[in-house]
Design a protein around this motif. Sequence first.
Motif, PDB file in Angstrom:
ATOM      1  N   TYR A 137       0.504  -1.477  -0.097  1.00  0.00           N
ATOM      2  CA  TYR A 137       0.249   0.080   0.003  1.00  0.00           C
ATOM      3  C   TYR A 137       1.075   1.498   0.425  1.00  0.00           C
ATOM      4  O   TYR A 137       0.674   1.791  -0.872  1.00  0.00           O
ATOM      5  CB  TYR A 137      -0.932  -0.050   1.185  1.00  0.00           C
ATOM      6  N   ARG A 138       2.152   1.746   0.756  1.00  0.00           N
ATOM      7  CA  ARG A 138       2.723   2.719   1.096  1.00  0.00           C
ATOM      8  C   ARG A 138       2.936   2.721  -0.565  1.00  0.00           C
ATOM      9  O   ARG A 138       3.659   3.933  -1.116  1.00  0.00           O
ATOM     10  CB  ARG A 138       4.158   2.364   2.475  1.00  0.00           C
ATOM     11  N   ARG A 139       3.816   1.477  -1.027  1.00  0.00           N
ATOM     12  CA  ARG A 139       4.169   1.271  -2.360  1.00  0.00           C
ATOM     13  C   ARG A 139       3.648   2.274  -3.257  1.00  0.00           C
ATOM     14  O   ARG A 139       3.891   3.595  -4.092  1.00  0.00           O
ATOM     15  CB  ARG A 139       5.392   0.188  -2.687  1.00  0.00           C
ATOM     16  N   SER A 140       2.310   1.784  -3.664  1.00  0.00           N
ATOM     17  CA  SER A 140       1.360   2.193  -4.111  1.00  0.00           C
ATOM     18  C   SER A 140       0.906   3.752  -4.399  1.00  0.00           C
ATOM     19  O   SER A 140       0.932   4.862  -5.416  1.00  0.00           O
ATOM     20  CB  SER A 140       0.338   1.019  -4.250  1.00  0.00           C
ATOM     21  N   ILE A 141       1.255   4.183  -3.072  1.00  0.00           N
ATOM     22  CA  ILE A 141       0.308   5.454  -3.172  1.00  0.00           C
ATOM     23  C   ILE A 141       1.292   6.371  -3.213  1.00  0.00           C
ATOM     24  O   ILE A 141       1.014   7.455  -3.364  1.00  0.00           O
ATOM     25  CB  ILE A 141       0.300   6.153  -1.106  1.00  0.00           C
ATOM     26  N   THR A 142       2.834   5.833  -2.834  1.00  0.00           N
ATOM     27  CA  THR A 142       4.203   6.519  -2.927  1.00  0.00           C
ATOM     28  C   THR A 142       4.380   7.004  -4.522  1.00  0.00           C
ATOM     29  O   THR A 142       4.567   8.166  -4.868  1.00  0.00           O
ATOM     30  CB  THR A 142       5.419   6.311  -2.123  1.00  0.00           C
ATOM     31  N   LEU A 143       3.988   6.320  -5.557  1.00  0.00           N
ATOM     32  CA  LEU A 143       4.296   6.275  -6.519  1.00  0.00           C
ATOM     33  C   LEU A 143       3.142   6.814  -8.047  1.00  0.00           C
ATOM     34  O   LEU A 143       3.481   7.799  -7.948  1.00  0.00           O
ATOM     35  CB  LEU A 143       4.274   4.510  -7.045  1.00  0.00           C
ATOM     36  N   GLY A 144       2.002   6.572  -6.768  1.00  0.00           N
ATOM     37  CA  GLY A 144       0.733   7.762  -7.131  1.00  0.00           C
ATOM     38  C   GLY A 144       1.181   8.630  -7.151  1.00  0.00           C
ATOM     39  O   GLY A 144       0.917   9.620  -7.884  1.00  0.00           O
ATOM     40  N   ALA A 145       1.953   9.281  -5.988  1.00  0.00           N
ATOM     41  CA  ALA A 145       1.745  10.567  -5.264  1.00  0.00           C
ATOM     42  C   ALA A 145       2.882  11.745  -6.370  1.00  0.00           C
ATOM     43  O   ALA A 145       3.059  12.489  -6.752  1.00  0.00           O
ATOM     44  CB  ALA A 145       2.331  10.639  -3.789  1.00  0.00           C
ATOM     45  N   VAL A 146       4.123  10.094  -6.470  1.00  0.00           N
ATOM     46  CA  VAL A 146       4.890  11.111  -7.435  1.00  0.00           C
ATOM     47  C   VAL A 146       5.098  11.433  -8.894  1.00  0.00           C
ATOM     48  O   VAL A 146       4.779  12.207  -9.543  1.00  0.00           O
ATOM     49  CB  VAL A 146       6.317  10.236  -7.369  1.00  0.00           C
ATOM     50  N   LEU A 147       4.267  10.134  -9.162  1.00  0.00           N
ATOM     51  CA  LEU A 147       3.181  10.196 -10.939  1.00  0.00           C
ATOM     52  C   LEU A 147       2.459  12.040 -11.211  1.00  0.00           C
ATOM     53  O   LEU A 147       2.147  12.312 -11.561  1.00  0.00           O
ATOM     54  CB  LEU A 147       2.088   8.979 -10.953  1.00  0.00           C
ATOM     55  N   CYS A 148       1.649  12.239  -9.846  1.00  0.00           N
ATOM     56  CA  CYS A 148       0.654  13.155 -10.022  1.00  0.00           C
ATOM     57  C   CYS A 148       1.817  13.816 -10.298  1.00  0.00           C
ATOM     58  O   CYS A 148       1.251  15.501 -10.588  1.00  0.00           O
ATOM     59  CB  CYS A 148       0.027  13.602  -8.434  1.00  0.00           C
ATOM     60  N   VAL A 149       3.175  14.304  -9.817  1.00  0.00           N
ATOM     61  CA  VAL A 149       4.015  15.481  -9.493  1.00  0.00           C
ATOM     62  C   VAL A 149       4.608  15.784 -10.808  1.00  0.00           C
ATOM     63  O   VAL A 149       4.774  16.935 -11.405  1.00  0.00           O
ATOM     64  CB  VAL A 149       5.147  15.387  -8.101  1.00  0.00           C
ATOM     65  N   LEU A 150       4.944  14.333 -11.269  1.00  0.00           N
ATOM     66  CA  LEU A 150       5.419  14.084 -12.300  1.00  0.00           C
ATOM     67  C   LEU A 150       4.850  14.525 -13.782  1.00  0.00           C
ATOM     68  O   LEU A 150       5.161  15.190 -14.768  1.00  0.00           O
ATOM     69  CB  LEU A 150       6.064  12.886 -12.805  1.00  0.00           C
ATOM     70  N   ALA A 151       3.451  14.191 -13.416  1.00  0.00           N
ATOM     71  CA  ALA A 151       2.675  15.236 -14.445  1.00  0.00           C
ATOM     72  C   ALA A 151       2.405  16.393 -15.294  1.00  0.00           C
ATOM     73  O   ALA A 151       2.112  16.394 -16.248  1.00  0.00           O
ATOM     74  CB  ALA A 151       0.733  14.603 -14.333  1.00  0.00           C
ATOM     75  N   VAL A 152       2.510  17.033 -14.165  1.00  0.00           N
ATOM     76  CA  VAL A 152       2.926  18.670 -14.232  1.00  0.00           C
ATOM     77  C   VAL A 152       4.155  19.050 -15.153  1.00  0.00           C
ATOM     78  O   VAL A 152       3.897  20.361 -15.897  1.00  0.00           O
ATOM     79  CB  VAL A 152       2.463  19.209 -13.700  1.00  0.00           C
ATOM     80  N   VAL A 153       4.940  18.432 -15.345  1.00  0.00           N
ATOM     81  CA  VAL A 153       6.335  18.624 -16.224  1.00  0.00           C
ATOM     82  C   VAL A 153       6.018  18.864 -17.915  1.00  0.00           C
ATOM     83  O   VAL A 153       6.650  20.528 -18.074  1.00  0.00           O
ATOM     84  CB  VAL A 153       7.103  17.265 -15.975  1.00  0.00           C
ATOM     85  N   PRO A 154       5.199  17.827 -18.281  1.00  0.00           N
ATOM     86  CA  PRO A 154       5.210  17.798 -20.071  1.00  0.00           C
ATOM     87  C   PRO A 154       4.319  19.489 -20.223  1.00  0.00           C
ATOM     88  O   PRO A 154       4.837  20.252 -20.953  1.00  0.00           O
ATOM     89  CB  PRO A 154       4.137  17.036 -20.146  1.00  0.00           C
ATOM     90  N   PRO A 155       3.236  19.851 -20.001  1.00  0.00           N
ATOM     91  CA  PRO A 155       3.067  20.795 -19.947  1.00  0.00           C
ATOM     92  C   PRO A 155       3.682  22.112 -19.454  1.00  0.00           C
ATOM     93  O   PRO A 155       4.019  23.042 -19.909  1.00  0.00           O
ATOM     94  CB  PRO A 155       1.112  20.903 -19.102  1.00  0.00           C
ATOM     95  N   MET A 156       4.220  22.044 -18.387  1.00  0.00           N
ATOM     96  CA  MET A 156       5.515  23.320 -18.636  1.00  0.00           C
ATOM     97  C   MET A 156       6.477  23.258 -19.334  1.00  0.00           C
ATOM     98  O   MET A 156       6.654  24.334 -19.128  1.00  0.00           O
ATOM     99  CB  MET A 156       5.641  23.096 -16.556  1.00  0.00           C
ATOM    100  N   LEU A 157       6.844  22.286 -19.424  1.00  0.00           N
ATOM    101  CA  LEU A 157       7.966  22.321 -20.336  1.00  0.00           C
ATOM    102  C   LEU A 157       7.050  22.465 -21.420  1.00  0.00           C
ATOM    103  O   LEU A 157       8.282  24.146 -22.221  1.00  0.00           O
ATOM    104  CB  LEU A 157       8.865  20.621 -20.593  1.00  0.00           C
ATOM    105  N   ALA A 158       6.063  22.628 -22.340  1.00  0.00           N
ATOM    106  CA  ALA A 158       5.842  22.749 -23.490  1.00  0.00           C
ATOM    107  C   ALA A 158       5.513  24.279 -23.527  1.00  0.00           C
ATOM    108  O   ALA A 158       6.082  25.218 -24.118  1.00  0.00           O
ATOM    109  CB  ALA A 158       4.634  22.524 -23.798  1.00  0.00           C
ATOM    110  N   ALA A 159       5.303  25.025 -22.120  1.00  0.00           N
ATOM    111  CA  ALA A 159       5.109  26.366 -21.893  1.00  0.00           C
ATOM    112  C   ALA A 159       6.204  27.353 -21.918  1.00  0.00           C
ATOM    113  O   ALA A 159       6.659  28.009 -22.136  1.00  0.00           O
ATOM    114  CB  ALA A 159       4.181  26.859 -20.420  1.00  0.00           C
ATOM    115  N   ALA A 160       6.981  26.557 -21.617  1.00  0.00           N
ATOM    116  CA  ALA A 160       8.657  27.500 -21.437  1.00  0.00           C
ATOM    117  C   ALA A 160       9.587  27.305 -22.427  1.00  0.00           C
ATOM    118  O   ALA A 160       9.530  28.244 -22.945  1.00  0.00           O
ATOM    119  CB  ALA A 160       9.890  26.134 -19.680  1.00  0.00           C
ATOM    120  N   PHE A 161       9.147  26.488 -23.204  1.00  0.00           N
ATOM    121  CA  PHE A 161       9.819  25.957 -24.456  1.00  0.00           C
ATOM    122  C   PHE A 161       8.946  26.417 -25.946  1.00  0.00           C
ATOM    123  O   PHE A 161       9.286  27.199 -26.684  1.00  0.00           O
ATOM    124  CB  PHE A 161       9.896  24.865 -24.768  1.00  0.00           C
ATOM    125  N   GLN A 162       7.998  27.498 -25.391  1.00  0.00           N
ATOM    126  CA  GLN A 162       6.760  27.650 -26.346  1.00  0.00           C
ATOM    127  C   GLN A 162       6.129  27.217 -27.154  1.00  0.00           C
ATOM    128  O   GLN A 162       6.720  27.919 -28.467  1.00  0.00           O
ATOM    129  CB  GLN A 162       7.700  29.408 -26.358  1.00  0.00           C
TER     130      GLN A 162
END
Length: 329
Positions: free
Chosen positions: A195-220
């Motif tokens: 349970y702890r592994r799944s919740i930890t990995l899920g939380a990490v994925l949620c944080v990483l999910a915003v990276v692609p839009p941020m990169l797309a905006a940063a590089f215009q």
Amino acid sequence: MILADKIALLRRQQGWSQEELANQLDVSRQAVSKWESGASIPDLDKILKLSGLFNVTTDYLLKDELEQPDARPGASVEMPEESHRRSVTLDEANAYLDTVQAVRKKLAAGVGLCILSPIALLLLGAWADGTASEDRMAGLGVVILLVVVALGLLLILPAAFRLEKFEYLEKEELDLAYGVAGIMERKRQEFESAYRRSITLGAVLCVLAVVPPMLAAAFQLADFWVIAAVSLLLVIVAGAVQLFINAGMVQGSFDKLLQTGDYSLHEKWTNRRVGWFAGAYWCLVTAVYLAVSFWNNNWEKSWIIWAVAGLVFAAISFALRAWVEWKNN
């Protein structure tokens, strides 16, 4: 220490094999093996025989909190006081756990499909933006969205219906049959690391999910790639949701049976008074999301409604629960 562990410990202290104990109790060796593994619980008459054989009280055998035996042979079994709580047997508890195991992946997959459903509409709209086929692609995207949502519901609804008969576990006060609480607690402890592994990995994925839009905006990047980045965000979030639901349903099943966490007696009382809010709120949010998205045809931005809605939901839920508890006091 639970009943299963006590039987195994006492048997070893006597130097008996499982077969030798089984012969003295007039049962099969497999029955003793199931008792010691927690797969089943001895009948009351066998509890009495075990008490006499091991020279311990039935209280010691049946009460998990008693760690040391009180050597009083022939101790009588105390009859439980009449209770208004709903009794839950080991068979019922295991049937519920088996049902959760059978439906959790389908529920998670169904929710995941609903999260992924706008991707085709986003990509087709961005690809055909400004061309003669823009309206046709938008219509195709809407059709795909509805089909994917329908497929998700085909997974979610049958799974939800199978769980309906166990709704009493989250609403009523429970009285677990003897030995059941100990077995459920041991299963929960065995699942805790997963349970702890799944919740930890899920939380990490949620944080990483915003990276692609941020990169797309940063590089215009061009609009199409911005939409692709948002689509990737949805894919990552859908993956995180799989982890949350799969692990959360199993953990929640133990909490319901043991009446801990979100399903403690206090929480059940509160949920009976505020439980209506979540369903009504998210139905309203879904309606607003679809209305805004279809009206403005701006799906690449309207997804922010869900993020804002999540924060607002947490705030209102906290305030509503606090108000209900304050009113009761």
